[in-house]
Design a protein around this motif. Structure first.
Motif, mmCIF file in Angstrom:
data_model
loop_
_atom_site.group_PDB
_atom_site.id
_atom_site.type_symbol
_atom_site.label_atom_id
_atom_site.label_comp_id
_atom_site.label_asym_id
_atom_site.label_seq_id
_atom_site.Cartn_x
_atom_site.Cartn_y
_atom_site.Cartn_z
ATOM 1 N N MET A 30 -0.946 -15.207 28.156
ATOM 2 C CA MET A 30 -1.855 -16.670 28.169
ATOM 3 C C MET A 30 0.104 -17.548 28.542
ATOM 4 O O MET A 30 -0.787 -18.492 28.604
ATOM 5 N N VAL A 31 0.867 -16.555 27.508
ATOM 6 C CA VAL A 31 1.767 -17.792 27.852
ATOM 7 C C VAL A 31 2.530 -17.551 29.723
ATOM 8 O O VAL A 31 3.060 -18.840 30.102
ATOM 9 N N PHE A 32 2.278 -16.453 29.981
ATOM 10 C CA PHE A 32 2.854 -16.894 31.032
ATOM 11 C C PHE A 32 1.668 -17.056 31.850
ATOM 12 O O PHE A 32 2.399 -17.683 33.004
ATOM 13 N N GLY A 33 0.192 -17.404 31.760
ATOM 14 C CA GLY A 33 -0.179 -18.348 32.479
ATOM 15 C C GLY A 33 -0.029 -19.072 32.735
ATOM 16 O O GLY A 33 0.051 -20.460 33.896
ATOM 17 N N PHE A 40 3.863 -24.865 38.979
ATOM 18 C CA PHE A 40 3.627 -24.506 40.239
ATOM 19 C C PHE A 40 1.686 -26.290 40.169
ATOM 20 O O PHE A 40 1.667 -26.807 41.010
ATOM 21 N N PHE A 41 0.782 -25.937 39.211
ATOM 22 C CA PHE A 41 -0.105 -26.816 39.097
ATOM 23 C C PHE A 41 0.068 -28.079 38.830
ATOM 24 O O PHE A 41 -1.195 -29.100 38.196
ATOM 25 N N ASN A 42 1.035 -28.152 37.722
ATOM 26 C CA ASN A 42 1.122 -29.363 36.858
ATOM 27 C C ASN A 42 -0.088 -29.649 35.873
ATOM 28 O O ASN A 42 -0.329 -30.899 35.758
ATOM 29 N N SER A 43 -0.462 -28.172 35.805
ATOM 30 C CA SER A 43 -2.053 -28.653 33.977
ATOM 31 C C SER A 43 -1.333 -26.990 33.297
ATOM 32 O O SER A 43 -0.587 -26.040 33.523
ATOM 33 N N GLY A 44 -2.393 -27.372 33.043
ATOM 34 C CA GLY A 44 -2.475 -26.068 31.711
ATOM 35 C C GLY A 44 -3.635 -25.469 30.640
ATOM 36 O O GLY A 44 -4.552 -26.088 31.248
ATOM 37 N N ILE A 45 -3.970 -24.305 29.890
ATOM 38 C CA ILE A 45 -4.663 -24.120 29.952
ATOM 39 C C ILE A 45 -4.421 -24.920 27.566
ATOM 40 O O ILE A 45 -3.427 -24.408 27.504
ATOM 41 N N ASP A 46 -5.239 -25.482 27.356
ATOM 42 C CA ASP A 46 -4.962 -25.755 26.138
ATOM 43 C C ASP A 46 -4.591 -24.704 24.930
ATOM 44 O O ASP A 46 -4.461 -24.662 24.036
#
Length: 193
Positions: A30-33, A40-46
């Motif tokens: 989860m942290v690496f992803g 690279f995508f300027n987004s993330g998973i909350d």
């Protein structure tokens, strides 16, 4: 019966180790992803902000149980090693009793907060925080059982002499190697001057 009990205990610790590995995997993925997504995508998973933190809490609390079982916690044994056998037994019994009291307060403190913990939900996952902080029930009870079993074994005279030093010898050899290396380095620096 004794073999069945030993098998159950071994299975319990194996289960704890599997859960600890799963916690590490969750944290890593989860942290690496999330870092890769942000980079690279300027987004993330909350969710990846919350779940690794929860996995770390479980890893720490379950690791305390496994560490106590394996006698792998850090300790200072300089004074205890200097004591006669009776003194070592008294110190070991006192340390087990103190850990038992601490385990009681872990369970009791969690019980006092139980209603609050159950009523709160995590901000992102919206799960009850009992699923996160409830691990302290498991830890407190498991540590108490280990300490009670150790005290019973002590009173029955079943504790071997090498167990009275609660420092794992494997860890000590690494520490001694480091101390020898530092002493050699210091001696070489002194000889060079």
């Amino acid at each position: 019966m004794n073999l069945l009990l030993k098998s159950a205990v071994a299975l319990f610790y194996r289960l704890l180790e599997i859960v600890m590995v799963l916690c590490m995997v969750v944290m890593l993925i989860m942290v690496f992803g999330n870092v890769m997504l942000r980079l690279f995508f300027n987004s993330g998973i909350d969710l990846s902000e919350e779940m690794p933190r929860f996995a770390f809490i479980w890893l720490t609390f379950l690791g305390a149980i496994v560490g106590l079982h394996r006698r792998a916690h850090l300790g200072v044994d300089m004074v205890v090693r200097a004591l006669p056998l009776v003194g070592r037994k008294i110190c070991w019994g006192l340390s087990q009793a103190i850990m038992l009291i601490c385990a009681y307060y872990i369970v009791y403190g969690t019980w006092l907060q139980h209603e609050i913990i159950t009523g709160n939900a995590s901000p992102v996952a919206q799960i009850s925080t009992l699923w996160v902080y409830g691990v302290s029930y498991v830890t407190g009870i498991a540590i108490a059982i280990i300490c009670i079993a150790n005290l019973v074994r002590l009173f029955l005279g079943m504790v071997e002499e090498h167990e009275l030093i609660d420092v794992n010898e494997e860890g000590m050899s690494e520490v001694q190697e480091i101390e020898h290396e530092l002493a050699d380095q210091t001696a070489h620096k002194g000889a060079a001057r």
